[in-house]
Design a protein around this motif. Structure first.
Motif, PDB file in Angstrom:
ATOM      1  N   CYS A 283       0.839  -1.196   0.000  1.00  0.00           N
ATOM      2  CA  CYS A 283       0.000   0.000   0.000  1.00  0.00           C
ATOM      3  C   CYS A 283       0.876   1.248   0.000  1.00  0.00           C
ATOM      4  N   TYR A 284       1.766   1.365   0.959  1.00  0.00           N
ATOM      5  CA  TYR A 284       2.620   2.541   1.071  1.00  0.00           C
ATOM      6  C   TYR A 284       3.691   2.571  -0.004  1.00  0.00           C
ATOM      7  N   GLY A 285       4.061   1.399  -0.519  1.00  0.00           N
ATOM      8  CA  GLY A 285       5.064   1.331  -1.578  1.00  0.00           C
ATOM      9  C   GLY A 285       4.597   1.987  -2.867  1.00  0.00           C
ATOM     10  N   GLY A 286       3.286   2.101  -3.041  1.00  0.00           N
ATOM     11  CA  GLY A 286       2.738   2.748  -4.237  1.00  0.00           C
ATOM     12  C   GLY A 286       2.373   4.208  -4.004  1.00  0.00           C
ATOM     13  N   ALA A 287       2.889   4.798  -2.922  1.00  0.00           N
ATOM     14  CA  ALA A 287       2.513   6.173  -2.555  1.00  0.00           C
ATOM     15  C   ALA A 287       2.984   7.188  -3.605  1.00  0.00           C
ATOM     16  N   LYS A 288       2.172   8.229  -3.795  1.00  0.00           N
ATOM     17  CA  LYS A 288       2.534   9.351  -4.664  1.00  0.00           C
ATOM     18  C   LYS A 288       3.095  10.461  -3.792  1.00  0.00           C
ATOM     19  N   THR A 289       4.143  11.096  -4.264  1.00  0.00           N
ATOM     20  CA  THR A 289       4.749  12.218  -3.546  1.00  0.00           C
ATOM     21  C   THR A 289       4.314  13.516  -4.207  1.00  0.00           C
ATOM     22  N   LEU A 290       3.796  14.441  -3.394  1.00  0.00           N
ATOM     23  CA  LEU A 290       3.280  15.722  -3.867  1.00  0.00           C
ATOM     24  C   LEU A 290       3.844  16.843  -2.999  1.00  0.00           C
ATOM     25  N   THR A 291       3.710  18.077  -3.463  1.00  0.00           N
ATOM     26  CA  THR A 291       4.176  19.225  -2.686  1.00  0.00           C
ATOM     27  C   THR A 291       3.056  20.243  -2.554  1.00  0.00           C
ATOM     28  N   TYR A 292       2.845  20.692  -1.332  1.00  0.00           N
ATOM     29  CA  TYR A 292       1.865  21.740  -1.036  1.00  0.00           C
ATOM     30  C   TYR A 292       2.611  23.056  -0.863  1.00  0.00           C
ATOM     31  N   HIS A 293       2.150  24.099  -1.555  1.00  0.00           N
ATOM     32  CA  HIS A 293       2.689  25.446  -1.404  1.00  0.00           C
ATOM     33  C   HIS A 293       1.618  26.281  -0.719  1.00  0.00           C
TER      34      HIS A 293
END
Length: 141
Positions: A39-49
């Protein structure tokens, strides 16, 4: 002869347990760990500004990889948090959980639970406070 009966009895007991689907606890733990890893291995990384209004990410579609929609921050700044909720876009324009946000830090936290596979959603995020200027986070679903 007694020794053969004891061995035969032990073998019958083991066979009965295996036939009934009983699995030793030591064999169950890796399965649960593997599920969390996938589950966590498929995580997407995003950035909040930072911005005054909430920001939306997505539309995403849930899969069988995770049962829930999860979020965690990837930051080394203490005291930085993000508030998040999920909008199930095929059904509503409001956040889940009574249109309420939940606060998230560096540990994995659940934004929505027991979500059916194939569900379309948008992640809505806003800053907990002004410390959340540029925050990298991950979402697993």
């Amino acid at each position: 002869m007694i020794r053969n009966r004891t061995l035969a009895s032990a073998l019958c007991t083991a066979a009965a347990l295996l036939g009934a689907g009983a699995v030793p606890a030591s064999a169950q733990a890796p399965a649960a760990s593997a599920a969390a890893t996938s589950c966590y291995g498929g995580a997407k990384t995003l950035t909040y500004h930072y911005q005054a209004a909430a920001k939306e990410y997505g539309t995403y579609t849930t899969s069988s990889r995770c049962n829930d929609i999860n979020l965690r921050l990837v930051t080394d700044e203490p005291g930085v948090y993000l508030d998040a909720c999920v909008v199930f876009v095929d059904h509503t324009t409001k956040c889940n959980n009574g249109d309420a946000y939940t606060t998230h830090g560096t540990e994995w936290g659940t934004v929505a639970t027991d979500v059916k596979d194939g569900t379309h959603f948008v992640l809505r995020v806003h800053a907990y406070d002004i410390d959340a200027q540029n925050v990298t986070f991950q979402i697993a679903y």
